[in-house]
Design an enzyme around this catalytic site. Structure first.
Site, PDB file in Angstrom:
ATOM      1  N   ASP A 235      52.885 -68.309 -33.327  1.00  0.00           N
ATOM      2  CA  ASP A 235      54.224 -68.127 -32.762  1.00  0.00           C
ATOM      3  C   ASP A 235      54.938 -69.462 -32.675  1.00  0.00           C
ATOM      4  O   ASP A 235      54.298 -70.517 -32.580  1.00  0.00           O
ATOM      5  CB  ASP A 235      54.128 -67.506 -31.362  1.00  0.00           C
ATOM      6  CG  ASP A 235      55.379 -66.741 -30.965  1.00  0.00           C
ATOM      7  OD1 ASP A 235      56.439 -67.372 -30.831  1.00  0.00           O
ATOM      8  OD2 ASP A 235      55.289 -65.510 -30.791  1.00  0.00           O
TER       9      ASP A 235
ATOM     10  N   ASP B  95      56.211 -71.226 -37.857  1.00  0.00           N
ATOM     11  CA  ASP B  95      57.524 -70.726 -38.232  1.00  0.00           C
ATOM     12  C   ASP B  95      57.299 -69.874 -39.474  1.00  0.00           C
ATOM     13  O   ASP B  95      56.965 -70.399 -40.542  1.00  0.00           O
ATOM     14  CB  ASP B  95      58.464 -71.897 -38.529  1.00  0.00           C
ATOM     15  CG  ASP B  95      59.854 -71.448 -38.959  1.00  0.00           C
ATOM     16  OD1 ASP B  95      60.057 -70.242 -39.199  1.00  0.00           O
ATOM     17  OD2 ASP B  95      60.741 -72.319 -39.088  1.00  0.00           O
ATOM     18  N   VAL B  96      57.465 -68.563 -39.348  1.00  0.00           N
ATOM     19  CA  VAL B  96      57.125 -67.669 -40.459  1.00  0.00           C
ATOM     20  C   VAL B  96      58.021 -67.875 -41.671  1.00  0.00           C
ATOM     21  O   VAL B  96      57.687 -67.427 -42.773  1.00  0.00           O
ATOM     22  CB  VAL B  96      57.171 -66.185 -40.027  1.00  0.00           C
ATOM     23  CG1 VAL B  96      56.106 -65.899 -38.979  1.00  0.00           C
ATOM     24  CG2 VAL B  96      58.559 -65.782 -39.539  1.00  0.00           C
TER      25      VAL B  96
ATOM     26  N   TYR C   2      69.639 -55.598 -38.542  1.00  0.00           N
ATOM     27  CA  TYR C   2      68.255 -55.271 -38.193  1.00  0.00           C
ATOM     28  C   TYR C   2      67.742 -54.122 -39.062  1.00  0.00           C
ATOM     29  O   TYR C   2      66.645 -54.189 -39.627  1.00  0.00           O
ATOM     30  CB  TYR C   2      68.190 -54.903 -36.721  1.00  0.00           C
ATOM     31  CG  TYR C   2      66.804 -54.662 -36.179  1.00  0.00           C
ATOM     32  CD1 TYR C   2      65.962 -55.730 -35.881  1.00  0.00           C
ATOM     33  CD2 TYR C   2      66.345 -53.373 -35.937  1.00  0.00           C
ATOM     34  CE1 TYR C   2      64.693 -55.518 -35.365  1.00  0.00           C
ATOM     35  CE2 TYR C   2      65.079 -53.143 -35.421  1.00  0.00           C
ATOM     36  CZ  TYR C   2      64.253 -54.221 -35.140  1.00  0.00           C
ATOM     37  OH  TYR C   2      63.000 -54.002 -34.629  1.00  0.00           O
TER      38      TYR C   2
ATOM     39  N   THR D  51      60.124 -54.453 -24.920  1.00  0.00           N
ATOM     40  CA  THR D  51      59.776 -55.840 -25.217  1.00  0.00           C
ATOM     41  C   THR D  51      61.025 -56.708 -25.041  1.00  0.00           C
ATOM     42  O   THR D  51      62.130 -56.177 -24.878  1.00  0.00           O
ATOM     43  CB  THR D  51      59.282 -55.989 -26.672  1.00  0.00           C
ATOM     44  OG1 THR D  51      60.399 -55.838 -27.564  1.00  0.00           O
ATOM     45  CG2 THR D  51      58.219 -54.946 -27.008  1.00  0.00           C
TER      46      THR D  51
END
Length: 311
Positions: free
Chosen positions: A67, A93-94, A187, A222
């Site tokens: 994360d 950092d993806v 999204y 979440t």
């Protein structure tokens, strides 16, 4: 309290999770479910990612919590270790492919295997506001994290899993990856991409001993339902307004979502929709897309302010 390992027997299912269908893989799998397995989870500091880490450890799995929020991820990892589990935290950092690849290599070098990659990191933007309020950089950021981040994970782990003869890539999409959801256009766009990637990769990977599943959660309680840490709100749409919008949909806890989802992953289901009642919306959309679009059109109310539209 220490964790007790809980494992489920593997049940062969077809590519959409139907028991009794033809086996997905023609190659014998050495994957572990879930005892003594190794899993990398992105976006693991909070929400679904944190719940995944906690439940996987409870089932006997060693986890790497990856994360950007490294302090929070480390706090979770420490708590899991203190409870008797195996967990480490890693900054990631993806959107950085090189860093993702290095994390996978380091994990395998340390544990000797990678059973699961949970591509779970994601952000939201302007929930409740129409696309006319977006900036081009909003689109780019959403695509970089929600799509390119998943692609980077696949690129980092897929060939390694092929070489070791087993592995399971689990991508977190959304019910919004299966049906339209007005007021969340960017999204929805990215989550449809994740679903499409997962469908195709599952077909290709089945012959190579690798499993692929896509999680399509309904509304889960979440930080993302308020925009999350890294999402951007649109002017006129407060976090409270966003939260109230989603609370009307009766969200479930991430812990409940994860327990049911991991049971489905263990059975190698391809498309995992939790809670199950959200499947009704998916089925209705497949039956009559025009009807669903017409209903959504009448119900949609743009919460954003027109002066921030950028057009």
């Amino acid at each position: 309290m220490s964790f007790r390992s809980r494992q489920l027997p593997y049940v062969a299912e077809d590519e959409y999770g139907i028991q009794g269908g033809h086996p997905v893989m023609s190659i014998s799998s050495g994957i572990r479910i879930y005892g003594n397995a190794t899993a990398i989870i992105t976006g693991a500091a909070s929400g679904i990612g944190r719940a995944l880490a906690q439940e996987l450890v409870a089932r006997g799995c060693e986890v790497v919590l990856a994360d950007l929020q490294i302090e929070q991820a480390e706090e979770v990892a420490v708590a899991l270790r203190e409870a008797g589990g195996k967990a480490t935290a890693a900054w990631l950092d993806v959107t950085d492919h090189a860093k993702f690849e290095q994390l996978v290599k380091d994990t395998v070098a340390r544990t000797g295997r990678l059973d699961y990659l949970f591509n779970n990191a994601g952000i939201s933007h302007g929930m409740g506001a129409g696309a006319r309020h977006y900036r081009i950089e909003d689109w780019r950021r959403m695509i970089d994290v929600n799509v390119v981040g998943v692609v980077n994970g696949v690129q980092a782990a897929y060939n390694l899993m092929i070489d070791q003869g087993f592995g399971h890539i689990v991508n977190t999409a959304s019910l919004a990856g299966l049906v339209p959801s007005a007021g969340t256009t960017s999204y929805v766009t990215t989550k449809h991409a994740v679903v499409g990637l997962s469908h195709n990769l599952r077909i290709e990977a089945a012959q190579l001993g690798v499993r692929v599943s896509v999680l399509c959660p309904g509304v889960i309680r979440t930080p993302l339902i308020e925009g999350g840490v890294y999402g951007r709100s649109v002017e006129g749409v407060t976090r409270e307004m966003t939260r109230d919008l989603w609370e009307e949909q009766k969200p479930i806890s991430p812990e409940e979502f994860v327990k049911k989802s991991l049971d489905a992953v263990a059975r190698n289901k391809g498309i995992i929709v939790v809670p199950a009642f959200w499947k009704a919306f998916w089925w209705l959309f497949r039956l009559s897309p025009t009807l669903c679009v017409n209903i959504a059109t009448k119900k949609f109310r743009d919460l954003g302010r027109s002066e921030t539209s950028g057009v």
